[in-house]
Scaffold this motif. Structure first.
Motif, PDB file in Angstrom:
ATOM      1  N   GLY A 109      17.359   4.447   6.936  1.00  0.00           N
ATOM      2  CA  GLY A 109      16.142   4.932   6.287  1.00  0.00           C
ATOM      3  C   GLY A 109      15.281   3.905   5.578  1.00  0.00           C
ATOM      4  O   GLY A 109      14.481   4.268   4.714  1.00  0.00           O
ATOM      5  N   SER A 110      15.401   2.630   5.921  1.00  0.00           N
ATOM      6  CA  SER A 110      14.502   1.663   5.289  1.00  0.00           C
ATOM      7  C   SER A 110      13.079   1.820   5.823  1.00  0.00           C
ATOM      8  O   SER A 110      12.867   2.191   6.978  1.00  0.00           O
ATOM      9  CB  SER A 110      15.006   0.234   5.511  1.00  0.00           C
ATOM     10  OG  SER A 110      16.176   0.017   4.757  1.00  0.00           O
ATOM     11  N   LYS A 111      12.132   1.504   4.946  1.00  0.00           N
ATOM     12  CA  LYS A 111      10.718   1.702   5.276  1.00  0.00           C
ATOM     13  C   LYS A 111       9.951   0.417   5.023  1.00  0.00           C
ATOM     14  O   LYS A 111      10.142  -0.230   3.986  1.00  0.00           O
ATOM     15  CB  LYS A 111      10.139   2.819   4.393  1.00  0.00           C
ATOM     16  CG  LYS A 111      10.858   4.140   4.552  1.00  0.00           C
ATOM     17  CD  LYS A 111      10.552   5.079   3.396  1.00  0.00           C
ATOM     18  CE  LYS A 111      11.552   6.239   3.402  1.00  0.00           C
ATOM     19  NZ  LYS A 111      11.398   7.095   2.203  1.00  0.00           N
ATOM     20  N   PHE A 112       9.075   0.097   5.959  1.00  0.00           N
ATOM     21  CA  PHE A 112       8.279  -1.127   5.878  1.00  0.00           C
ATOM     22  C   PHE A 112       6.826  -0.788   6.170  1.00  0.00           C
ATOM     23  O   PHE A 112       6.541   0.052   7.037  1.00  0.00           O
ATOM     24  CB  PHE A 112       8.761  -2.156   6.914  1.00  0.00           C
ATOM     25  CG  PHE A 112      10.231  -2.486   6.824  1.00  0.00           C
ATOM     26  CD1 PHE A 112      10.669  -3.569   6.071  1.00  0.00           C
ATOM     27  CD2 PHE A 112      11.177  -1.708   7.480  1.00  0.00           C
ATOM     28  CE1 PHE A 112      12.018  -3.879   5.986  1.00  0.00           C
ATOM     29  CE2 PHE A 112      12.533  -2.016   7.403  1.00  0.00           C
ATOM     30  CZ  PHE A 112      12.955  -3.105   6.650  1.00  0.00           C
ATOM     31  N   ASP A 113       5.926  -1.465   5.491  1.00  0.00           N
ATOM     32  CA  ASP A 113       4.507  -1.191   5.737  1.00  0.00           C
ATOM     33  C   ASP A 113       4.008  -1.989   6.949  1.00  0.00           C
ATOM     34  O   ASP A 113       4.792  -2.625   7.659  1.00  0.00           O
ATOM     35  CB  ASP A 113       3.679  -1.457   4.474  1.00  0.00           C
ATOM     36  CG  ASP A 113       3.436  -2.935   4.202  1.00  0.00           C
ATOM     37  OD1 ASP A 113       3.991  -3.802   4.912  1.00  0.00           O
ATOM     38  OD2 ASP A 113       2.674  -3.227   3.265  1.00  0.00           O
ATOM     39  N   MET A 114       2.707  -1.940   7.180  1.00  0.00           N
ATOM     40  CA  MET A 114       2.129  -2.575   8.366  1.00  0.00           C
ATOM     41  C   MET A 114       2.035  -4.098   8.244  1.00  0.00           C
ATOM     42  O   MET A 114       1.529  -4.768   9.136  1.00  0.00           O
ATOM     43  CB  MET A 114       0.761  -1.974   8.675  1.00  0.00           C
ATOM     44  CG  MET A 114       0.850  -0.570   9.274  1.00  0.00           C
ATOM     45  SD  MET A 114       1.693  -0.563  10.885  1.00  0.00           S
ATOM     46  CE  MET A 114       0.416  -1.296  11.920  1.00  0.00           C
ATOM     47  N   ALA A 115       2.551  -4.645   7.148  1.00  0.00           N
ATOM     48  CA  ALA A 115       2.744  -6.086   7.049  1.00  0.00           C
ATOM     49  C   ALA A 115       4.234  -6.400   7.013  1.00  0.00           C
ATOM     50  O   ALA A 115       4.635  -7.515   6.654  1.00  0.00           O
ATOM     51  CB  ALA A 115       2.042  -6.628   5.800  1.00  0.00           C
ATOM     52  N   GLY A 116       5.070  -5.407   7.345  1.00  0.00           N
ATOM     53  CA  GLY A 116       6.514  -5.616   7.333  1.00  0.00           C
ATOM     54  C   GLY A 116       7.088  -5.738   5.931  1.00  0.00           C
ATOM     55  O   GLY A 116       8.206  -6.228   5.758  1.00  0.00           O
ATOM     56  N   ARG A 117       6.346  -5.290   4.942  1.00  0.00           N
ATOM     57  CA  ARG A 117       6.825  -5.394   3.554  1.00  0.00           C
ATOM     58  C   ARG A 117       7.676  -4.173   3.223  1.00  0.00           C
ATOM     59  O   ARG A 117       7.255  -3.031   3.443  1.00  0.00           O
ATOM     60  CB  ARG A 117       5.642  -5.524   2.596  1.00  0.00           C
ATOM     61  CG  ARG A 117       4.817  -6.777   2.841  1.00  0.00           C
ATOM     62  CD  ARG A 117       3.608  -6.867   1.926  1.00  0.00           C
ATOM     63  NE  ARG A 117       2.718  -5.726   2.087  1.00  0.00           N
ATOM     64  CZ  ARG A 117       1.628  -5.537   1.365  1.00  0.00           C
ATOM     65  NH1 ARG A 117       1.304  -6.399   0.417  1.00  0.00           N
ATOM     66  NH2 ARG A 117       0.868  -4.485   1.580  1.00  0.00           N
ATOM     67  N   VAL A 118       8.852  -4.432   2.677  1.00  0.00           N
ATOM     68  CA  VAL A 118       9.803  -3.350   2.454  1.00  0.00           C
ATOM     69  C   VAL A 118       9.421  -2.540   1.214  1.00  0.00           C
ATOM     70  O   VAL A 118       8.972  -3.102   0.202  1.00  0.00           O
ATOM     71  CB  VAL A 118      11.246  -3.913   2.361  1.00  0.00           C
ATOM     72  CG1 VAL A 118      11.453  -4.768   1.119  1.00  0.00           C
ATOM     73  CG2 VAL A 118      12.279  -2.792   2.431  1.00  0.00           C
ATOM     74  N   PHE A 119       9.604  -1.232   1.323  1.00  0.00           N
ATOM     75  CA  PHE A 119       9.369  -0.355   0.175  1.00  0.00           C
ATOM     76  C   PHE A 119      10.567  -0.396  -0.762  1.00  0.00           C
ATOM     77  O   PHE A 119      11.693  -0.741  -0.362  1.00  0.00           O
ATOM     78  CB  PHE A 119       9.106   1.086   0.654  1.00  0.00           C
ATOM     79  CG  PHE A 119       7.713   1.268   1.172  1.00  0.00           C
ATOM     80  CD1 PHE A 119       6.697   1.720   0.340  1.00  0.00           C
ATOM     81  CD2 PHE A 119       7.404   0.956   2.490  1.00  0.00           C
ATOM     82  CE1 PHE A 119       5.397   1.864   0.815  1.00  0.00           C
ATOM     83  CE2 PHE A 119       6.110   1.097   2.968  1.00  0.00           C
ATOM     84  CZ  PHE A 119       5.106   1.555   2.132  1.00  0.00           C
ATOM     85  N   GLN A 120      10.331  -0.047  -1.994  1.00  0.00           N
ATOM     86  CA  GLN A 120      11.415   0.054  -2.977  1.00  0.00           C
ATOM     87  C   GLN A 120      12.279   1.277  -2.664  1.00  0.00           C
ATOM     88  O   GLN A 120      11.830   2.206  -2.014  1.00  0.00           O
ATOM     89  CB  GLN A 120      10.827   0.175  -4.385  1.00  0.00           C
ATOM     90  CG  GLN A 120      10.092  -1.076  -4.818  1.00  0.00           C
ATOM     91  CD  GLN A 120       9.211  -0.846  -6.033  1.00  0.00           C
ATOM     92  OE1 GLN A 120       9.277   0.180  -6.682  1.00  0.00           O
ATOM     93  NE2 GLN A 120       8.366  -1.828  -6.325  1.00  0.00           N
ATOM     94  N   GLY A 121      13.523   1.228  -3.129  1.00  0.00           N
ATOM     95  CA  GLY A 121      14.382   2.391  -3.048  1.00  0.00           C
ATOM     96  C   GLY A 121      15.014   2.629  -1.688  1.00  0.00           C
ATOM     97  O   GLY A 121      15.434   3.737  -1.378  1.00  0.00           O
ATOM     98  N   VAL A 122      15.063   1.602  -0.854  1.00  0.00           N
ATOM     99  CA  VAL A 122      15.705   1.717   0.463  1.00  0.00           C
ATOM    100  C   VAL A 122      16.767   0.607   0.569  1.00  0.00           C
ATOM    101  O   VAL A 122      16.750  -0.339  -0.221  1.00  0.00           O
ATOM    102  CB  VAL A 122      14.678   1.595   1.615  1.00  0.00           C
ATOM    103  CG1 VAL A 122      13.621   2.677   1.506  1.00  0.00           C
ATOM    104  CG2 VAL A 122      14.043   0.212   1.672  1.00  0.00           C
ATOM    105  N   PRO A 123      17.687   0.710   1.541  1.00  0.00           N
ATOM    106  CA  PRO A 123      18.757  -0.300   1.619  1.00  0.00           C
ATOM    107  C   PRO A 123      18.291  -1.717   1.984  1.00  0.00           C
ATOM    108  O   PRO A 123      18.920  -2.689   1.556  1.00  0.00           O
ATOM    109  CB  PRO A 123      19.691   0.226   2.715  1.00  0.00           C
ATOM    110  CG  PRO A 123      19.263   1.598   3.045  1.00  0.00           C
ATOM    111  CD  PRO A 123      17.904   1.828   2.482  1.00  0.00           C
ATOM    112  N   ALA A 124      17.255  -1.852   2.784  1.00  0.00           N
ATOM    113  CA  ALA A 124      16.837  -3.203   3.201  1.00  0.00           C
ATOM    114  C   ALA A 124      16.353  -3.993   1.989  1.00  0.00           C
ATOM    115  O   ALA A 124      15.524  -3.516   1.213  1.00  0.00           O
ATOM    116  CB  ALA A 124      15.745  -3.119   4.257  1.00  0.00           C
ATOM    117  N   PRO A 125      16.882  -5.209   1.798  1.00  0.00           N
ATOM    118  CA  PRO A 125      16.545  -5.978   0.606  1.00  0.00           C
ATOM    119  C   PRO A 125      15.266  -6.803   0.721  1.00  0.00           C
ATOM    120  O   PRO A 125      14.678  -7.169  -0.285  1.00  0.00           O
ATOM    121  CB  PRO A 125      17.751  -6.927   0.459  1.00  0.00           C
ATOM    122  CG  PRO A 125      18.236  -7.136   1.861  1.00  0.00           C
ATOM    123  CD  PRO A 125      17.958  -5.849   2.588  1.00  0.00           C
TER     124      PRO A 125
END
Ligand code: FES
Length: 144
Positions: A109-125
């Motif tokens: 469930g990790s989430k990334f924006d259209m610049a590949g920037r990871v959102f807070q609160g997900v497993p991907a660091p």
């Protein structure tokens, strides 16, 4: 691995080209003006909005994480445990309210924006990796 040349002349807004470089999936996506503009509107929800972590070459350590704002180049591998996130050009708002497009990793469930920037609160660091690349001319990108 040898560098990979990619013809982006037919790439329309929202479309993605997938290539393989050094055995990894690499994405080349054309972002619309609206998507580029949107990138500055939810930075408070991101872990590393300004690309402080070394996940990209120096020339892509900016808000769009790219050389040209409209073209995004990234290694399509989640920075959690290595699944390949799904590109959601139209339905990402189901993952992050108010954000039209992005990448969702189905594994945890990790989430990334259209610049590949990871959102807070997900497993991907970390943000997605931007590989080294350059423009040969307006129509051709060389990855690697
Ligand atoms: Fe992507 Fe775990 S591998 S969230």
């Amino acid at each position: 691995g040898a560098p990979v040349e990619v013809d982006i002349s037919k790439l329309q807004d929202g479309q993605m080209i997938r290539v393989e470089w050094r055995g990894k999936p690499v994405w080349i996506v054309r972002r619309s003006d609206a998507v580029v503009e949107e990138l500055s509107s939810f930075e408070d929800q991101l872990r590393d909005p300004g690309s402080a972590q070394p996940q990209q070459p120096e020339y892509a350590a900016n808000q769009t994480r790219s050389i040209k704002p409209e073209i995004f180049v990234a290694v399509g591998i989640c920075t959690h445990l290595g699944c390949s996130p799904t590109y959601l050009p139209d339905s990402f708002s189901e993952q992050v309210s108010g954000v039209k497009a992005g990448f969702f990793c189905p594994c945890h469930g990790s989430k990334f924006d259209m610049a590949g920037r990871v959102f807070q609160g997900v497993p991907a660091p970390l943000n997605l990796v931007v590989p080294p690349y350059m423009y040969l001319d307006d129509k051709r990108v060389l990855v690697g």
